[in-house]
Write a protein that holds these residues in place. Structure first.
Motif, mmCIF file in Angstrom:
data_model
loop_
_atom_site.group_PDB
_atom_site.id
_atom_site.type_symbol
_atom_site.label_atom_id
_atom_site.label_comp_id
_atom_site.label_asym_id
_atom_site.label_seq_id
_atom_site.Cartn_x
_atom_site.Cartn_y
_atom_site.Cartn_z
ATOM 1 N N GLY A 155 0.830 -1.204 0.000
ATOM 2 C CA GLY A 155 0.000 0.000 0.000
ATOM 3 C C GLY A 155 0.860 1.248 0.000
ATOM 4 N N ILE B 10 -1.274 7.166 2.473
ATOM 5 C CA ILE B 10 -0.514 8.011 3.402
ATOM 6 C C ILE B 10 0.141 7.162 4.497
ATOM 7 C CG2 ILE B 10 -2.465 8.555 4.976
ATOM 8 C CD1 ILE B 10 0.147 11.104 3.806
ATOM 9 N N ASP C 216 1.787 -1.374 -4.821
ATOM 10 C CA ASP C 216 0.381 -0.951 -4.833
ATOM 11 C C ASP C 216 -0.274 -1.443 -6.116
ATOM 12 O OD1 ASP C 216 -1.119 1.579 -3.068
ATOM 13 O OD2 ASP C 216 -2.121 0.673 -4.803
ATOM 14 N N LEU D 97 -2.752 -0.051 -7.509
ATOM 15 C CA LEU D 97 -3.171 1.095 -8.311
ATOM 16 C C LEU D 97 -1.959 1.696 -9.034
ATOM 17 C CD1 LEU D 97 -5.716 2.716 -5.837
ATOM 18 C CD2 LEU D 97 -6.172 1.199 -7.789
ATOM 19 N N THR E 292 -6.738 7.482 0.511
ATOM 20 C CA THR E 292 -6.043 8.720 0.898
ATOM 21 C C THR E 292 -6.434 9.893 0.007
ATOM 22 O OG1 THR E 292 -4.162 7.576 1.879
ATOM 23 C CG2 THR E 292 -3.731 9.783 0.995
ATOM 24 N N SER F 154 -10.651 14.000 3.729
ATOM 25 C CA SER F 154 -10.938 15.410 4.054
ATOM 26 C C SER F 154 -9.729 16.042 4.738
ATOM 27 C CB SER F 154 -12.161 15.513 4.963
ATOM 28 O OG SER F 154 -13.271 14.905 4.348
ATOM 29 N N SER F 155 -8.812 15.220 5.181
ATOM 30 C CA SER F 155 -7.492 15.614 5.710
ATOM 31 C C SER F 155 -7.559 16.681 6.802
ATOM 32 C CB SER F 155 -6.550 16.030 4.582
ATOM 33 O OG SER F 155 -7.099 16.990 3.737
ATOM 34 N N ASP G 111 0.469 -3.484 -9.584
ATOM 35 C CA ASP G 111 0.590 -4.932 -9.337
ATOM 36 C C ASP G 111 0.026 -5.225 -7.955
ATOM 37 O OD1 ASP G 111 1.126 -7.517 -9.993
ATOM 38 O OD2 ASP G 111 3.270 -7.214 -10.367
ATOM 39 N N GLU G 112 -0.640 -6.351 -7.867
ATOM 40 C CA GLU G 112 -1.393 -6.663 -6.652
ATOM 41 C C GLU G 112 -0.743 -7.827 -5.902
ATOM 42 O OE1 GLU G 112 -5.406 -7.677 -7.561
ATOM 43 O OE2 GLU G 112 -5.871 -8.246 -5.491
ATOM 44 N N VAL G 113 -0.660 -7.685 -4.607
ATOM 45 C CA VAL G 113 -0.159 -8.792 -3.784
ATOM 46 C C VAL G 113 -1.243 -9.876 -3.746
ATOM 47 C CG1 VAL G 113 0.615 -9.473 -1.479
ATOM 48 C CG2 VAL G 113 1.199 -7.202 -2.382
ATOM 49 N N TYR H 239 -19.420 16.854 9.873
ATOM 50 C CA TYR H 239 -18.248 17.715 10.031
ATOM 51 C C TYR H 239 -18.097 18.464 8.711
ATOM 52 C CZ TYR H 239 -15.552 14.591 7.013
ATOM 53 O OH TYR H 239 -15.119 13.869 5.926
ATOM 54 N N LEU I 14 -14.075 4.922 0.874
ATOM 55 C CA LEU I 14 -14.114 3.913 1.937
ATOM 56 C C LEU I 14 -13.214 4.271 3.108
ATOM 57 C CD1 LEU I 14 -13.931 0.613 -0.181
ATOM 58 C CD2 LEU I 14 -15.970 1.754 0.728
ATOM 59 N N TYR I 15 -13.746 4.095 4.309
ATOM 60 C CA TYR I 15 -12.924 4.014 5.523
ATOM 61 C C TYR I 15 -12.561 2.534 5.729
ATOM 62 C CZ TYR I 15 -14.929 8.510 7.361
ATOM 63 O OH TYR I 15 -15.338 9.799 7.571
HETATM 64 C C1 LIG Z 1 -13.852 10.307 2.791
HETATM 65 C C2 LIG Z 1 -12.733 10.250 3.804
HETATM 66 C C3 LIG Z 1 -12.506 11.340 4.630
HETATM 67 C C4 LIG Z 1 -11.481 11.282 5.573
HETATM 68 N N1 LIG Z 1 -11.214 12.387 6.326
HETATM 69 C C5 LIG Z 1 -10.186 12.366 7.212
HETATM 70 C C6 LIG Z 1 -9.851 13.522 7.925
HETATM 71 O O1 LIG Z 1 -10.486 14.570 7.768
HETATM 72 N N2 LIG Z 1 -8.795 13.469 8.791
HETATM 73 C C7 LIG Z 1 -8.092 12.322 8.975
HETATM 74 O O2 LIG Z 1 -7.146 12.329 9.783
HETATM 75 N N3 LIG Z 1 -8.389 11.200 8.301
HETATM 76 C C8 LIG Z 1 -9.404 11.207 7.405
HETATM 77 N N4 LIG Z 1 -9.713 10.096 6.688
HETATM 78 C C9 LIG Z 1 -8.969 8.878 6.949
HETATM 79 C C10 LIG Z 1 -7.664 8.836 6.208
HETATM 80 O O3 LIG Z 1 -7.760 9.478 4.989
HETATM 81 C C11 LIG Z 1 -7.282 7.383 6.058
HETATM 82 O O4 LIG Z 1 -7.160 6.836 7.360
HETATM 83 C C12 LIG Z 1 -5.967 7.210 5.339
HETATM 84 O O5 LIG Z 1 -5.926 7.937 4.136
HETATM 85 C C13 LIG Z 1 -5.770 5.741 5.050
HETATM 86 O O6 LIG Z 1 -4.542 5.594 4.396
HETATM 87 P P1 LIG Z 1 -4.004 4.168 4.062
HETATM 88 O O7 LIG Z 1 -2.663 4.364 3.501
HETATM 89 O O8 LIG Z 1 -4.177 3.266 5.224
HETATM 90 O O9 LIG Z 1 -5.036 3.604 2.963
HETATM 91 P P2 LIG Z 1 -5.160 3.879 1.401
HETATM 92 O O10 LIG Z 1 -4.895 5.275 1.045
HETATM 93 O O11 LIG Z 1 -6.455 3.292 0.951
HETATM 94 O O12 LIG Z 1 -3.970 3.032 0.803
HETATM 95 C C14 LIG Z 1 -3.995 1.627 0.764
HETATM 96 C C15 LIG Z 1 -3.373 1.200 -0.533
HETATM 97 O O13 LIG Z 1 -3.178 -0.201 -0.508
HETATM 98 C C16 LIG Z 1 -3.326 -0.680 -1.818
HETATM 99 N N5 LIG Z 1 -3.610 -2.106 -1.771
HETATM 100 C C17 LIG Z 1 -4.629 -2.709 -1.131
HETATM 101 N N6 LIG Z 1 -4.554 -4.049 -1.298
HETATM 102 C C18 LIG Z 1 -3.459 -4.294 -2.042
HETATM 103 C C19 LIG Z 1 -2.862 -5.465 -2.558
HETATM 104 N N7 LIG Z 1 -3.357 -6.697 -2.319
HETATM 105 N N8 LIG Z 1 -1.753 -5.352 -3.322
HETATM 106 C C20 LIG Z 1 -1.224 -4.136 -3.586
HETATM 107 N N9 LIG Z 1 -1.762 -2.980 -3.128
HETATM 108 C C21 LIG Z 1 -2.856 -3.058 -2.358
HETATM 109 C C22 LIG Z 1 -4.492 0.142 -2.355
HETATM 110 O O14 LIG Z 1 -4.490 0.162 -3.771
HETATM 111 C C23 LIG Z 1 -4.249 1.501 -1.730
HETATM 112 O O15 LIG Z 1 -3.579 2.389 -2.595
HETATM 113 C C24 LIG Z 1 -10.711 10.115 5.713
HETATM 114 C C25 LIG Z 1 -10.943 9.021 4.868
HETATM 115 C C26 LIG Z 1 -11.933 9.092 3.916
HETATM 116 C C27 LIG Z 1 -12.153 7.918 3.012
#
Ligand SMILES: Cc1cc2nc3c(=O)[nH]c(=O)nc-3n(C[C@H](O)[C@H](O)[C@H](O)COP(=O)(O)OP(=O)(O)OC[C@H]3O[C@@H](n4cnc5c(N)ncnc54)[C@H](O)[C@@H]3O)c2cc1C
Length: 433
Positions: free
Chosen positions: A11, A14, A34, A36, A44, A48-49, A192-194, A278, A343-344
């Motif tokens: 992944g 962020i 990743d 994607l 990410t 809304s960050s 490429d996907e794991v 919010y 998605l969360y």
């Molecule tokens: C609508 C929304 C609003 C938000 N607002 C806030 C906010 O205001 N403040 C705050 O602090 N947080 C907020 N968040 C939460 C925060 O954005 C997320 O917690 C954070 O971005 C998650 O990051 P991540 O890297 O864990 O996930 P992601 O950004 O989803 O990254 C995971 C990555 O893993 C990759 N992946 C998955 N499976 C595989 C696989 N098998 N092989 C290869 N790659 C794979 C995916 O393609 C993806 O790119 C919000 C989230 C959302 C959705």
């Protein structure tokens, strides 16, 4: 093709990018993968960050405050050259209206951690944020309920943290982290996907990708966001998790800010638990509004993160925008929904899981529950600290690692984020964490 690495991060959101950077800083040869085509383009990119500090636990408050200093010193933290474009923290403050969290719980935690705040009455809210109606309408109701349209029943107070705000471009922030990791030798494999986690004698050995490529490594970190459970299934570790993670669909909508709102400037990020939303100002004179999981709304749990509706839907749009219009009465309602679904990755108690697993070398940074974007600068360091300790034989499950904030010096017990915990009862079981 077969490649080797010291650590693999699944992944490039962020969280994965922050982990990759911190592991690269320790001298490990990191490969991030990743499915994607671009860094940070999963959930990410929809974030809304908002940067805020009110969480229900000491660890939540302390982590967000420590992370704030990472954003404030972002260029130094990354070691980025002056000409590189970086994401910015826009310090517009954060206003937490009554009904959002229990003041009696949060304000003592602010005192303990050392977070400046001000208590505002309704008149101060009116003066400080012109256009915002401090009327008490709660508890939140469906907009289809006649009671939603009832007059205000009194007025709200609030507390305000001047250091809060938002990051202007969440995907750019992930790219900044990954660029910094690459500067320190990390590699990035996109598209490429794991599809398999390789293991031998209860120790992770690496991953296999859909393309057939294999990367061998003694350390693999699951930072797969809403796919976290699927990746844990590949690793065969789900049985030991007392806290599950599940994808939850959310919508965020965009509406033009009315003339004169917040004096035509960027208003604070507002937590409105009284109406169940919010919202914050956005670039280009817009406001964005999201949901705060009021009890009257149905949550949209998703079975497979590959299948969810990315377009905004009229019922959710109406609910969020009409709630916003009650709070900002001069808001114009656009003729059609503008926004998106995303998605969360929600943990059972809405508190993330930053942990090892019983598969030696397989770590998780998951369950970020819509509230961990802001914490990325500290989550990378949590994971690097945890991984170093565990790889050196420390038994984190029985003797949790304690993290010491570089900026704040607060001690944060990483056992708080254990996969083996009982669900934290203090949590508000919603995005506030
Ligand atoms: C609508 C929304 C609003 C938000 N607002 C806030 C906010 O205001 N403040 C705050 O602090 N947080 C907020 N968040 C939460 C925060 O954005 C997320 O917690 C954070 O971005 C998650 O990051 P991540 O890297 O864990 O996930 P992601 O950004 O989803 O990254 C995971 C990555 O893993 C990759 N992946 C998955 N499976 C595989 C696989 N098998 N092989 C290869 N790659 C794979 C995916 O393609 C993806 O790119 C919000 C989230 C959302 C959705």
């Amino acid at each position: 093709m077969t490649q080797t690495a010291d650590a693999i991060v699944i992944g490039t959101g962020i969280i994965g990018a922050a982990v990759a950077y911190e592991l690269a800083l320790t001298g490990l040869r990191v490969i991030s993968v990743d499915r994607l085509g671009d860094v940070g383009s999963g959930s990410t990119s929809s974030s809304s960050s908002v940067v805020r500090f009110h969480y229900s636990t000491f660890e939540g408050v302390a982590a967000s405050w420590e992370a704030k200093f990472g954003w404030e010193t972002w260029r130094d933290y990354l070691g980025a050259p002056a000409e590189q474009t970086l994401a910015r923290l826009l310090r517009v403050g954060c206003l937490i209206l009554d009904g959002s969290t229990e003041r009696e719980r949060v304000l003592p935690l602010f005192e303990q951690v050392g977070i400046p705040y001000q208590c505002w009455d309704a008149e101060t809210i009116r003066q400080q944020v012109p256009g915002l109606d401090p009327g008490r309408y709660g508890p939140p109701k469906p907009v289809t309920d006649d009671a939603f349209w009832a007059d205000a029943d009194g007025e709200l107070g609030a507390y305000f943290t001047p250091d809060g705000g938002f990051i202007d471009d969440p995907q750019l922030a992930a790219r900044n982290l990954m660029a910094a990791a690459m500067q320190r030798g990390a590699g990035v494999w996109l598209h490429d996907e794991v599809v398999a986690i390789l293991e031998k004698k209860a120790r992770v050995q690496g991953i296999r990708l859909r393309s057939g490529s294999v990367i061998q490594s003694p350390i693999v970190v699951n930072a797969a966001g809403p796919y976290s459970h699927q990746v844990n299934v590949l690793a065969g570790v789900t049985g030991e998790f007392r806290i599950r993670t599940r994808p939850l669909r959310q919508e965020v909508h965009s509406v033009p800010a009315p003339a004169g709102y917040a004096r035509g400037e960027m208003g604070p990020a507002v937590m409105d638990g009284d109406l169940g939303t919010y919202f914050r100002s956005h670039l280009g004179g817009q406001l964005i509004v999201g949901g705060a999981e009021p009890a009257c709304d149905t949550l949209q749990w998703i079975d497979d993160p590959d299948f969810f509706e990315p377009q905004p839907t009229r019922p959710v749009w109406e609910a969020q925008v009409l709630r916003l219009a009650r709070r900002i009465p001069s808001l114009g309602i656009p003729p059609r929904p503008v926004g998106f679904g995303a998605l969360y990755d929600v943990a059972d108690d809405w508190i993330p899981i930053y942990d090892r697993t019983s598969l030696a070398g397989f770590y998780v940074a998951i369950g970020t529950s819509g509230n961990q974007f802001k914490n990325a600068p500290v989550v990378g360091r949590f994971m690097a600290t945890l991984i170093e300790a565990c790889e050196n034989g420390h038994d984190h499950d029985s003797d949790p690692v304690v993290f010491h904030g570089r900026f704040t010096k607060n001690a944060i017990n990483l056992g708080h984020y254990s996969r083996l915990r009982q669900a934290h009862p203090e949590s508000v079981y919603g995005v506030m964490g």
